[in-house]
Enzyme design. Structure first.
Site: not given
Ligand code: PBG
Length: 327
Positions: A197, A249
């Protein structure tokens, strides 16, 4: 004058031939739709930066879940938006917190007809918007956060969720969650690890959808977009800790990472087409600058081709319907 004997164009001459030789298909069963549910809403509410995506009420969420099942999508990923937040994100651990209540609602409505998943992270529930508990100097405390994730995982599993998605990028989170689930008798609940991530600016619209209070950034726990090899290390650790599936992601700006992860592991690989990826296409299409449906399917096909078997996308329900008509 000599003409070519070998003509790749023969395999492109009409739709039937192209369909026959197509190497990659988007299958509704491999699409997962993220859904937001907000505590206290009586009517669903639009999210301005994510056209077509709603903050659901408990009732509208149940209906949307049924529609998703009817469209044939493979899963639903649930995110909760609480009415109140606190320093420790206690609403995420509370069995009566909005996310856990919503899991119960959706399971009661659709049972095993699709895979019900939940985000396992504190950022939606903390007053400061970080994914974990803070140290006195304002840093994110890895190990204290792990204890909270363990409890949150058990609360979600008790609510009936099929798969938990730890997304906070704390070191050791998959192992801690796995052990907590097992100790509570939830051996069947799978862990979909947000293994890779990045600290991405593409999450902007999501933060509107969950009304995130975050100021600053997540660069001490999410990854540097410059790094690929680091992702392989993250994935190897998560698999060793017991991840059943791993996710990358965002998706489209990181297809090289998707491809490398696919080659490195044997567990199923998912990719999350995040809010900013979706919003860019919607905005350009709303201006008439691109063909919305073609771009939608092209992005999903490309993510699939790069090696993601499963795709989380805000278009899941619509794309499922579209591919049914096209193939
Ligand atoms: C954290 C989480 C995020 C997203 C999914 N899970 C936000 C982050 O890490 O700031 C982002 C997903 C998206 O942008 O569609 N709970």
């Amino acid at each position: 004058m000599s003409y070519p004997e070998i003509r790749p164009r023969r395999l492109r001459r009409n739709a039937a031939v192209r369909r026959l030789v197509s190497e990659t298909r988007v299958d509704p069963a491999e699409l997962v739709v993220p859904m937001f549910v907000k505590e206290g809403l009586t009517e669903p509410r639009a999210v301005a930066s994510l056209p077509g995506v709603l903050q659901h009420s408990r009732d509208s969420l149940r209906k949307a879940a049924v529609e998703a099942v009817q469209a044939g999508v493979g899963g639903i990923m649930l995110f909760g938006v609480p009415a109140q937040r606190d320093e420790t994100g206690s609403g995420g651990l509370d069995p009566d917190g909005i996310l856990n209540v919503a899991i119960r609602d959706v399971i009661a409505e659709v049972g095993d007809a699709t895979v019900v998943m939940s985000d396992l992270c504190l950022d939606e529930f903390t007053s400061h918007g970080h994914c974990g508990l803070l140290t006195p100097d304002g840093g994110v405390d890895n190990d204290a956060t792990l204890a909270a994730y363990a409890e949150m995982a058990v609360a979600q599993a008790d609510a009936g969720v099929h798969m938990v998605g730890p997304s906070g990028m704390m070191d050791g989170q998959v192992g801690v969650v796995r052990r907590a689930l097992d100790a509570a008798g939830h051996q069947d609940v799978a862990v979909l690890a947000y293994a890779v991530k990045y600290a991405s600016a593409f999450y902007g619209p999501f933060r509107d959808a969950v009304e995130s209070a975050l100021e600053g950034d997540r660069r001490t726990y999410q990854q540097d977009p410059a790094n690929l090899r680091e992702s392989l290390r993250e994935v190897a650790l998560d698999v060793a800790e017991g991840a059943d599936l791993v996710m990358v992601k965002p998706a489209l700006p990181y297809l090289d990472v998707v491809s490398a992860v696919r080659a490195a592991v044997e567990v199923p690989v998912a990719a999350y087409q995040v809010s900013g990826e979706y919003a860019m296409v919607e905005a350009a299409a709303a201006n008439g600058w691109i063909d919305r449906e073609r771009v939608m399917l092209e992005t999903l096909t490309s993510i699939r081709r790069a090696g993601a078997q499963i795709i989380l996308t805000y278009w899941a329900v619509e794309a499922a319907q579209l591919v049914r008509e096209r193939y």
